[in-house]
Write a protein that holds these residues in place. Structure first.
Motif, PDB file in Angstrom:
ATOM      1  N   LEU A  94     -45.528  24.681 -22.356  1.00  0.00           N
ATOM      2  CA  LEU A  94     -46.447  25.786 -22.634  1.00  0.00           C
ATOM      3  C   LEU A  94     -46.724  25.908 -24.129  1.00  0.00           C
ATOM      4  CD1 LEU A  94     -45.042  28.450 -20.147  1.00  0.00           C
ATOM      5  CD2 LEU A  94     -47.165  27.137 -19.923  1.00  0.00           C
ATOM      6  N   GLU A  95     -45.711  25.686 -24.954  1.00  0.00           N
ATOM      7  CA  GLU A  95     -45.894  25.738 -26.409  1.00  0.00           C
ATOM      8  C   GLU A  95     -46.834  24.634 -26.878  1.00  0.00           C
ATOM      9  OE1 GLU A  95     -44.730  28.010 -28.613  1.00  0.00           O
ATOM     10  OE2 GLU A  95     -43.660  29.144 -27.084  1.00  0.00           O
ATOM     11  N   ALA A 113     -53.495  33.049 -15.226  1.00  0.00           N
ATOM     12  CA  ALA A 113     -53.861  33.921 -16.348  1.00  0.00           C
ATOM     13  C   ALA A 113     -52.649  34.242 -17.211  1.00  0.00           C
ATOM     14  CB  ALA A 113     -54.488  35.209 -15.830  1.00  0.00           C
ATOM     15  N   THR A 114     -51.505  34.517 -16.560  1.00  0.00           N
ATOM     16  CA  THR A 114     -50.280  34.840 -17.294  1.00  0.00           C
ATOM     17  C   THR A 114     -49.077  34.201 -16.613  1.00  0.00           C
ATOM     18  OG1 THR A 114     -49.918  36.891 -16.065  1.00  0.00           O
ATOM     19  CG2 THR A 114     -51.118  37.075 -18.143  1.00  0.00           C
ATOM     20  N   LEU A 115     -48.076  33.923 -17.429  1.00  0.00           N
ATOM     21  CA  LEU A 115     -46.778  33.437 -16.952  1.00  0.00           C
ATOM     22  C   LEU A 115     -45.708  34.300 -17.599  1.00  0.00           C
ATOM     23  CD1 LEU A 115     -47.575  29.706 -17.428  1.00  0.00           C
ATOM     24  CD2 LEU A 115     -46.816  30.662 -15.263  1.00  0.00           C
ATOM     25  N   LYS A 116     -44.864  34.925 -16.782  1.00  0.00           N
ATOM     26  CA  LYS A 116     -43.749  35.719 -17.299  1.00  0.00           C
ATOM     27  C   LYS A 116     -42.468  34.986 -16.929  1.00  0.00           C
ATOM     28  CE  LYS A 116     -46.237  40.035 -16.671  1.00  0.00           C
ATOM     29  NZ  LYS A 116     -46.340  41.277 -15.889  1.00  0.00           N
ATOM     30  N   GLU A 151     -51.027  31.575 -25.474  1.00  0.00           N
ATOM     31  CA  GLU A 151     -50.461  32.449 -26.500  1.00  0.00           C
ATOM     32  C   GLU A 151     -49.171  33.067 -25.975  1.00  0.00           C
ATOM     33  OE1 GLU A 151     -51.679  36.704 -28.348  1.00  0.00           O
ATOM     34  OE2 GLU A 151     -53.217  35.147 -28.435  1.00  0.00           O
ATOM     35  N   ARG A 152     -48.130  33.050 -26.809  1.00  0.00           N
ATOM     36  CA  ARG A 152     -46.827  33.584 -26.408  1.00  0.00           C
ATOM     37  C   ARG A 152     -46.565  34.933 -27.058  1.00  0.00           C
ATOM     38  NH1 ARG A 152     -40.924  30.660 -26.839  1.00  0.00           N
ATOM     39  NH2 ARG A 152     -39.801  32.333 -25.794  1.00  0.00           N
ATOM     40  N   LYS A 153     -46.039  35.857 -26.239  1.00  0.00           N
ATOM     41  CA  LYS A 153     -45.542  37.149 -26.724  1.00  0.00           C
ATOM     42  C   LYS A 153     -44.224  37.389 -26.007  1.00  0.00           C
ATOM     43  CE  LYS A 153     -49.967  39.258 -27.761  1.00  0.00           C
ATOM     44  NZ  LYS A 153     -50.950  40.283 -27.414  1.00  0.00           N
ATOM     45  N   GLY A 154     -43.114  37.112 -26.680  1.00  0.00           N
ATOM     46  CA  GLY A 154     -41.801  37.250 -26.056  1.00  0.00           C
ATOM     47  C   GLY A 154     -41.642  36.232 -24.938  1.00  0.00           C
ATOM     48  N   ASP A 155     -41.357  36.707 -23.735  1.00  0.00           N
ATOM     49  CA  ASP A 155     -41.190  35.841 -22.570  1.00  0.00           C
ATOM     50  C   ASP A 155     -42.456  35.742 -21.727  1.00  0.00           C
ATOM     51  OD1 ASP A 155     -38.583  35.123 -23.118  1.00  0.00           O
ATOM     52  OD2 ASP A 155     -37.713  36.764 -21.957  1.00  0.00           O
ATOM     53  N   GLU A 156     -43.583  36.205 -22.263  1.00  0.00           N
ATOM     54  CA  GLU A 156     -44.847  36.157 -21.530  1.00  0.00           C
ATOM     55  C   GLU A 156     -45.838  35.244 -22.241  1.00  0.00           C
ATOM     56  OE1 GLU A 156     -48.371  39.183 -20.057  1.00  0.00           O
ATOM     57  OE2 GLU A 156     -46.308  39.908 -20.152  1.00  0.00           O
ATOM     58  N   TYR A 157     -46.492  34.404 -21.452  1.00  0.00           N
ATOM     59  CA  TYR A 157     -47.519  33.494 -21.956  1.00  0.00           C
ATOM     60  C   TYR A 157     -48.854  33.900 -21.333  1.00  0.00           C
ATOM     61  CZ  TYR A 157     -43.746  30.481 -23.580  1.00  0.00           C
ATOM     62  OH  TYR A 157     -42.656  29.977 -24.226  1.00  0.00           O
ATOM     63  N   THR A 158     -49.892  33.982 -22.160  1.00  0.00           N
ATOM     64  CA  THR A 158     -51.227  34.355 -21.702  1.00  0.00           C
ATOM     65  C   THR A 158     -52.181  33.206 -21.988  1.00  0.00           C
ATOM     66  OG1 THR A 158     -50.755  36.661 -22.247  1.00  0.00           O
ATOM     67  CG2 THR A 158     -53.062  36.074 -21.924  1.00  0.00           C
ATOM     68  N   VAL A 159     -53.019  32.899 -21.004  1.00  0.00           N
ATOM     69  CA  VAL A 159     -54.020  31.839 -21.160  1.00  0.00           C
ATOM     70  C   VAL A 159     -55.285  32.469 -21.727  1.00  0.00           C
ATOM     71  CG1 VAL A 159     -55.367  30.077 -19.963  1.00  0.00           C
ATOM     72  CG2 VAL A 159     -53.030  30.568 -19.225  1.00  0.00           C
ATOM     73  N   GLU A 160     -55.785  31.897 -22.830  1.00  0.00           N
ATOM     74  CA  GLU A 160     -56.977  32.431 -23.488  1.00  0.00           C
ATOM     75  C   GLU A 160     -58.213  32.255 -22.612  1.00  0.00           C
ATOM     76  OE1 GLU A 160     -57.344  30.556 -27.297  1.00  0.00           O
ATOM     77  OE2 GLU A 160     -55.320  31.136 -27.893  1.00  0.00           O
ATOM     78  N   ASP A 161     -59.195  33.118 -22.816  1.00  0.00           N
ATOM     79  CA  ASP A 161     -60.452  33.039 -22.075  1.00  0.00           C
ATOM     80  C   ASP A 161     -61.092  31.668 -22.278  1.00  0.00           C
ATOM     81  OD1 ASP A 161     -60.231  35.605 -21.103  1.00  0.00           O
ATOM     82  OD2 ASP A 161     -61.451  36.490 -22.696  1.00  0.00           O
TER      83      ASP A 161
END
Length: 94
Positions: A10-11, A48-51, A17-27
């Motif tokens: 994912l990195e 859309a998101t991975l937690k 984009e990563r915020k803590g343990d959550e990854y968000t897929v950009e538009d």
């Protein structure tokens, strides 16, 4: 797959984009996660998101409007598709 391997994928993926343990897929980007057993994988598309938690991850799909709870040992890989180029020129076409 183990969590550190999944996190490294994912990195490395553009548009995540990563915020803590959550990854968000950009538009504009399209992320698919492949789960299951060897020879019988299933695609979870338009994620859309991975937690990430200690034992599993939660994948939320835009396409299916659903959340999938997946053990790390069931993950096989990801596919990231970048935004479409908006009609740029290609060889052989005018």
């Amino acid at each position: 797959m183990e969590r550190p391997t999944f996190e490294a994928m994912l990195e490395a993926a553009a548009g995540v984009e990563r915020k803590g343990d959550e990854y968000t897929v950009e538009d504009g980007y399209s992320l698919s996660v492949y789960i299951g057993q060897p020879g019988q994988a299933m695609e979870v598309s338009e994620v859309a998101t991975l937690k990430l938690s200690a034992a599993f991850c939660e994948a939320t799909s835009r396409e299916h409007h659903s959340a999938y709870f997946i053990e790390y040992n069931s993950l096989h890989g990801i596919c990231m598709r970048p935004p479409s180029g908006g009609g740029g020129r290609r060889a052989g076409f005018s």
